[in-house]
Write an enzyme that holds these catalytic residues in place. Structure first.
Site, PDB file in Angstrom:
ATOM      1  N   CYS A  57      46.202  19.435 -34.150  1.00  0.00           N
ATOM      2  CA  CYS A  57      45.820  18.022 -34.269  1.00  0.00           C
ATOM      3  C   CYS A  57      46.694  17.150 -33.384  1.00  0.00           C
ATOM      4  O   CYS A  57      46.211  16.179 -32.782  1.00  0.00           O
ATOM      5  CB  CYS A  57      45.939  17.555 -35.716  1.00  0.00           C
ATOM      6  SG  CYS A  57      44.947  18.500 -36.873  1.00  0.00           S
TER       7      CYS A  57
HETATM    8  C1  BEZ Z   1      46.549  22.316 -36.714  1.00  0.00           C
HETATM    9  O1  BEZ Z   1      46.229  21.185 -36.374  1.00  0.00           O
HETATM   10  O2  BEZ Z   1      47.324  23.001 -36.036  1.00  0.00           O
HETATM   11  C2  BEZ Z   1      45.980  22.930 -37.960  1.00  0.00           C
HETATM   12  C3  BEZ Z   1      45.606  22.126 -39.021  1.00  0.00           C
HETATM   13  C4  BEZ Z   1      45.125  22.704 -40.172  1.00  0.00           C
HETATM   14  C5  BEZ Z   1      45.012  24.077 -40.253  1.00  0.00           C
HETATM   15  C6  BEZ Z   1      45.361  24.879 -39.169  1.00  0.00           C
HETATM   16  C7  BEZ Z   1      45.851  24.297 -38.011  1.00  0.00           C
END
Ligand code: BEZ
Length: 212
Positions: free
Chosen positions: A45
């Site tokens: 994210c």
């Molecule tokens: C991420 O943004 O890295 C992420 C968010 C939730 C679950 C897995 C990865």
């Protein structure tokens, strides 16, 4: 029921990093990319929000406003934004909805319980100035999205709204386009496509992009 292409998208009022937002008022006459991410302070994210900030001029060139969302608080969003700027080199320059009560997530069906029953998936909604849904994408938490592809599809939507054409696989702005098979009158074809066209099949006719 899930939103479908062509549907009028629901309006909402929700908190954000830029204060309370009424969606329709905020969108105004612009196109909108509304996109959700699973959670603040997560790695993928962080890269996505940085990319959208970096591409902000390109969205603006297309009359597009972007707005992010997760089910976190404004305080969490604000704290995380510093990390995004620090690690991605771009400060978040668009609002992030703080959908702690899931009002928007539920309206737009962004929580897919069999994937995760508390976090939003990576949804994308491209909404036109008439508040009609024109594109949806749903990515899993593990895969960051390609925002260049979202810009590319917006180019296609805006072009095909104006001309009687569609865009082929892997098309990019400036490439040849496909003439609608519904157009068969030679006079209309000559008028609409003065640069001419190549007929590969009666239903597959390619022409230079009309507005280039
Ligand atoms: C991420 O943004 O890295 C992420 C968010 C939730 C679950 C897995 C990865």
């Amino acid at each position: 029921m899930a939103l479908r292409l062509g549907d009028q998208v629901p309006d909402f009022t929700q908190d954000s990093t830029e204060g309370t937002i009424n969606f329709y008022d905020w969108a105004g006459d612009n196109w909108v990319v509304l996109f959700s991410h699973p959670a603040d302070y997560t790695p993928v994210c962080t890269t996505e929000l940085g990319q959208v900030a970096k591409l902000q001029n390109q969205f603006a060139d297309r009359n597009v406003k972007t707005i992010g969302l997760s089910v976190d608080s404004v305080e969490d969003h604000n704290g995380w934004m510093g990390d995004i700027e620090e690690t991605q080199g771009h400060a978040v320059n668009f609002p992030m909805l703080a959908d702690s009560d899931r009002r928007v997530a539920d309206l737009y069906d962004m929580i897919h319980p069999n994937a995760n029953d508390t976090q939003t998936v990576r949804s994308v909604f491209v909404i036109d100035p008439n508040k009609k849904l024109r594109l949806t994408l749903t990515y899993p938490a593990s895969a960051g999205r390609n925002f260049a592809e979202i810009l590319r599809v917006i180019d296609s939507l805006q072009l095909t709204d104006k001309f009687s054409v569609s865009t082929p696989a892997n098309w990019n702005d400036g490439d040849d386009v496909i003439i609608s098979p519904k157009l068969t009158d030679p006079e209309i074809l000559a008028e609409k496509f003065p640069k001419g066209y190549t007929e590969l099949k009666p239903y597959l006719r390619v022409t230079p992009q009309p507005n280039k």
